[in-house]
Motif scaffolding. Structure first.
Motif, PDB file in Angstrom:
ATOM      1  N   PRO A 113       0.741  -1.339  -0.352  1.00  0.00           N
ATOM      2  CA  PRO A 113      -0.320  -0.282   0.185  1.00  0.00           C
ATOM      3  C   PRO A 113       0.558   1.270   0.108  1.00  0.00           C
ATOM      4  N   LYS A 114       0.308   2.401  -0.383  1.00  0.00           N
ATOM      5  CA  LYS A 114       0.923   3.492  -0.263  1.00  0.00           C
ATOM      6  C   LYS A 114       0.317   4.466   0.634  1.00  0.00           C
ATOM      7  N   THR A 115       1.391   5.181   0.746  1.00  0.00           N
ATOM      8  CA  THR A 115       0.736   6.048   2.045  1.00  0.00           C
ATOM      9  C   THR A 115      -0.394   7.107   1.675  1.00  0.00           C
ATOM     10  N   THR A 116      -0.771   7.426   0.247  1.00  0.00           N
ATOM     11  CA  THR A 116      -1.419   8.107   0.435  1.00  0.00           C
ATOM     12  C   THR A 116      -3.145   7.547   0.636  1.00  0.00           C
ATOM     13  N   LEU A 117      -4.092   7.361   0.678  1.00  0.00           N
ATOM     14  CA  LEU A 117      -5.481   6.521   0.603  1.00  0.00           C
ATOM     15  C   LEU A 117      -6.642   7.717  -0.251  1.00  0.00           C
ATOM     16  N   ILE A 118      -7.678   6.984  -0.815  1.00  0.00           N
ATOM     17  CA  ILE A 118      -8.514   7.521  -1.362  1.00  0.00           C
ATOM     18  C   ILE A 118      -9.838   7.154  -0.850  1.00  0.00           C
ATOM     19  N   LEU A 119     -10.058   6.472   0.157  1.00  0.00           N
ATOM     20  CA  LEU A 119     -10.860   6.028   0.630  1.00  0.00           C
ATOM     21  C   LEU A 119     -10.817   5.375   1.704  1.00  0.00           C
ATOM     22  N   ASN A 120     -11.349   5.766   3.221  1.00  0.00           N
ATOM     23  CA  ASN A 120     -10.625   5.472   4.568  1.00  0.00           C
ATOM     24  C   ASN A 120     -11.001   3.907   4.432  1.00  0.00           C
ATOM     25  N   PRO A 121      -9.660   3.339   4.933  1.00  0.00           N
ATOM     26  CA  PRO A 121     -10.000   1.825   4.581  1.00  0.00           C
ATOM     27  C   PRO A 121     -10.839   1.340   4.679  1.00  0.00           C
ATOM     28  N   LYS A 122     -11.625   1.539   6.623  1.00  0.00           N
ATOM     29  CA  LYS A 122     -12.932   0.513   6.934  1.00  0.00           C
ATOM     30  C   LYS A 122     -14.095   1.280   6.630  1.00  0.00           C
ATOM     31  N   PRO A 123     -14.791   0.115   6.711  1.00  0.00           N
ATOM     32  CA  PRO A 123     -16.018   1.372   6.327  1.00  0.00           C
ATOM     33  C   PRO A 123     -16.861   2.078   7.377  1.00  0.00           C
ATOM     34  N   GLN A 124     -17.279   2.487   6.483  1.00  0.00           N
ATOM     35  CA  GLN A 124     -18.461   3.655   7.390  1.00  0.00           C
ATOM     36  C   GLN A 124     -19.280   3.355   7.687  1.00  0.00           C
TER      37      GLN A 124
ATOM     38  N   GLN B  79     -21.005   6.267  -5.919  1.00  0.00           N
ATOM     39  CA  GLN B  79     -21.331   7.010  -5.621  1.00  0.00           C
ATOM     40  C   GLN B  79     -21.599   8.377  -6.610  1.00  0.00           C
ATOM     41  N   PRO B  80     -22.857   8.732  -7.374  1.00  0.00           N
ATOM     42  CA  PRO B  80     -22.131   9.229  -8.430  1.00  0.00           C
ATOM     43  C   PRO B  80     -22.167  10.440  -8.383  1.00  0.00           C
ATOM     44  N   GLN B  81     -21.834  10.976  -6.808  1.00  0.00           N
ATOM     45  CA  GLN B  81     -20.772  12.058  -6.295  1.00  0.00           C
ATOM     46  C   GLN B  81     -19.127  12.233  -6.369  1.00  0.00           C
ATOM     47  N   GLY B  82     -19.291  10.457  -5.866  1.00  0.00           N
ATOM     48  CA  GLY B  82     -17.647   9.886  -5.933  1.00  0.00           C
ATOM     49  C   GLY B  82     -17.164   9.576  -4.366  1.00  0.00           C
ATOM     50  N   LYS B  83     -17.606  10.481  -3.904  1.00  0.00           N
ATOM     51  CA  LYS B  83     -17.124  10.281  -2.505  1.00  0.00           C
ATOM     52  C   LYS B  83     -17.583   9.521  -1.876  1.00  0.00           C
ATOM     53  N   LYS B  84     -18.141   8.307  -1.726  1.00  0.00           N
ATOM     54  CA  LYS B  84     -18.680   7.146  -1.017  1.00  0.00           C
ATOM     55  C   LYS B  84     -18.307   5.427  -2.405  1.00  0.00           C
TER      56      LYS B  84
ATOM     57  N   ASP C 278     -23.100 -12.810   1.340  1.00  0.00           N
ATOM     58  CA  ASP C 278     -23.511 -13.212   2.709  1.00  0.00           C
ATOM     59  C   ASP C 278     -24.457 -12.615   2.984  1.00  0.00           C
ATOM     60  N   GLY C 279     -24.973 -10.985   2.353  1.00  0.00           N
ATOM     61  CA  GLY C 279     -25.348 -10.345   2.604  1.00  0.00           C
ATOM     62  C   GLY C 279     -25.267  -8.973   3.665  1.00  0.00           C
ATOM     63  N   GLU C 280     -23.742  -8.740   3.207  1.00  0.00           N
ATOM     64  CA  GLU C 280     -23.623  -8.147   4.149  1.00  0.00           C
ATOM     65  C   GLU C 280     -23.115  -6.317   3.470  1.00  0.00           C
ATOM     66  N   LEU C 281     -23.570  -5.772   3.644  1.00  0.00           N
ATOM     67  CA  LEU C 281     -23.664  -4.120   2.888  1.00  0.00           C
ATOM     68  C   LEU C 281     -22.960  -3.673   3.244  1.00  0.00           C
ATOM     69  N   MET C 282     -21.418  -2.636   2.704  1.00  0.00           N
ATOM     70  CA  MET C 282     -20.308  -2.019   3.065  1.00  0.00           C
ATOM     71  C   MET C 282     -20.838  -0.728   2.373  1.00  0.00           C
ATOM     72  N   LEU C 283     -19.903   0.693   3.087  1.00  0.00           N
ATOM     73  CA  LEU C 283     -19.588   1.564   2.786  1.00  0.00           C
ATOM     74  C   LEU C 283     -18.378   1.907   3.187  1.00  0.00           C
ATOM     75  N   TRP C 284     -17.941   2.560   1.985  1.00  0.00           N
ATOM     76  CA  TRP C 284     -17.117   3.316   2.735  1.00  0.00           C
ATOM     77  C   TRP C 284     -16.426   5.233   2.283  1.00  0.00           C
ATOM     78  N   THR C 285     -16.255   5.448   3.329  1.00  0.00           N
ATOM     79  CA  THR C 285     -16.155   7.378   2.425  1.00  0.00           C
ATOM     80  C   THR C 285     -14.787   7.947   2.354  1.00  0.00           C
ATOM     81  N   GLU C 286     -14.521   9.120   1.312  1.00  0.00           N
ATOM     82  CA  GLU C 286     -14.018   8.964   0.994  1.00  0.00           C
ATOM     83  C   GLU C 286     -12.342   9.614   2.034  1.00  0.00           C
ATOM     84  N   SER C 287     -11.507   9.397   1.772  1.00  0.00           N
ATOM     85  CA  SER C 287     -10.595   9.941   2.509  1.00  0.00           C
ATOM     86  C   SER C 287      -9.560  11.387   1.903  1.00  0.00           C
ATOM     87  N   SER C 288      -9.550  12.349   3.262  1.00  0.00           N
ATOM     88  CA  SER C 288      -8.995  13.809   3.277  1.00  0.00           C
ATOM     89  C   SER C 288      -7.976  13.813   2.017  1.00  0.00           C
ATOM     90  N   GLN C 289      -7.314  12.699   2.198  1.00  0.00           N
ATOM     91  CA  GLN C 289      -5.777  12.639   1.810  1.00  0.00           C
ATOM     92  C   GLN C 289      -6.115  12.081   0.579  1.00  0.00           C
TER      93      GLN C 289
END
Length: 365
Positions: free
Chosen positions: A4-15, A337-342, A349-360
């Protein structure tokens, strides 16, 4: 495997991470980014209201349809985000209106025992196309009625895609594809022959190119000239397996095309030399079958997801940046997401996950 690089595009853990009753077959964002919908193999359809940024999905959940034990397989929002339509194995298309406090069922179309596998809303108008057997119908939310019925004739319909302008509808199946003009549904369609059945159709965002794949793993990129295709399409074979996913980047010059087959993700770019055509670069980040590739809107940031639950994020469609944390289960749906932030993903297994944009990662293109 890349580090992994140091700069993240999304927060690695689901919101947010919630569990539905069964294998999630489809997810869909509304174009205004307010809603996220999910459907399951047991017939559940759930709507999540994302209007207040940062709230957990589970606190704003509306059940549109409970367990039926019959799979819902297609799910899509209208361009104005006021309508949601779903279809599946029970042969019914259900349409909800979303402009009130509570979503209300507006129509139910009963096609008998025919499996509804494909449903896509028009890019600008409140009407959608859906397939049943050898036919495609267009349904209007303005009239709550069928606009027209198109007969593919050669076989069961295997793919549907609107041209981004909304002026044409492409339909794939045995023997190739057909393109009908929305200005006159009775006019003979443009036809493009394939050696076997056309299984996937995806237009680029400008509507200049259409990519198609066949059941024998042939990929064809065709240039649309406004009323017909260029006579010299680009063809590619030799993929390690079934073509499972395509997506196009947004570009003012020449768009990038991503594809997945086996554990390979390939990014294609049109070469300036017309004799060379499209050149592909394999990007390595998966050890199992990749089911989905998806470009972040208006960027060349690419997400890819596999059957072991690994979701990789790539910068410039080639540089590996990060892997998102997910349970170890096959990813069955993936959509920005159409806005590109998520980024939303679902698994078997029926799990729904959502990640948010990282400030980095803000500002990545």
């Amino acid at each position: 495997m890349p580090k992994p690089k140091t700069t993240l595009i999304l927060n690695p853990k689901p919101q947010s991470q919630i569990t539905l009753s069964e294998y999630i077959t489809a997810i869909a964002w509304s174009p205004n980014s307010k809603y996220l919908a999910a459907a399951t193999a047991s017939g559940e359809i759930v709507l999540f209201d994302e209007v207040i940024a940062g709230h957990n999905l589970a606190t704003k959940q509306t059940e549109l349809q409970g367990l039926t034990e019959v799979s819902v397989d297609c799910l899509d929002f209208s361009a104005d985000s006021l309508w949601l339509a779903a279809g599946g194995q029970d042969g019914k298309v259900r349409v909800w209106k979303l402009d009130g406090e509570q979503p209300a069922i507006a129509a139910t179309l009963d096609l008998g025992k025919t499996w509804i596998e494909h449903l896509v809303w028009h890019p600008t108008r409140p009407e959608f196309a859906f397939s049943f057997g050898k036919y495609v119908q267009i349904w209007s939310a303005e009239t709550l009625d069928i606009v027209t019925t198109l007969h593919f004739e050669q076989s069961t319909v295997l793919a549907i895609a609107w041209h981004p302008s909304g002026e044409y509808l492409s339909v794939g199946g045995d023997g190739g594809l057909k393109v009908w003009s929305a200005k006159d549904w009775y006019e003979d369609p443009v036809q493009f022959e394939m050696p076997t059945a056309t299984a996937k159709l995806v237009w680029d965002r400008a509507g200049e190119y259409l990519v198609a794949s066949t059941l024998d793993n042939l990929v064809v990129v065709m240039q649309w000239l406004g009323t017909d295709f260029d006579a010299s399409p680009w063809r590619m074979q030799g993929f390690p397996g079934k073509i499972r996913s395509f997506d196009w980047s947004a570009s003012k010059t020449s768009p990038l095309l991503s594809s997945s087959s086996g554990s390979d993700v390939v990014v294609w770019e049109k070469h300036p030399d017309l004799n060379i055509g499209w050149e592909g670069e394999v990007i390595k980040g998966h050890n199992s079958t990749v089911g989905f590739v998806a470009f972040k809107p208006k960027t060349e940031v690419l997400a890819s997801a596999d059957e072991n639950g690994r979701i990789a994020i790539w910068k410039n469609a080639k540089d590996w940046v990060q892997a998102l944390e997910t349970p170890m289960g096959e990813i069955t749906a993936l959509q920005w997401q159409p806005q590109g932030k998520k980024l939303a993903a679902a698994n078997a297994d029926g799990e729904l996950m959502l990640w948010t944009e990282s400030s980095q990662g803000k500002g990545f293109r």
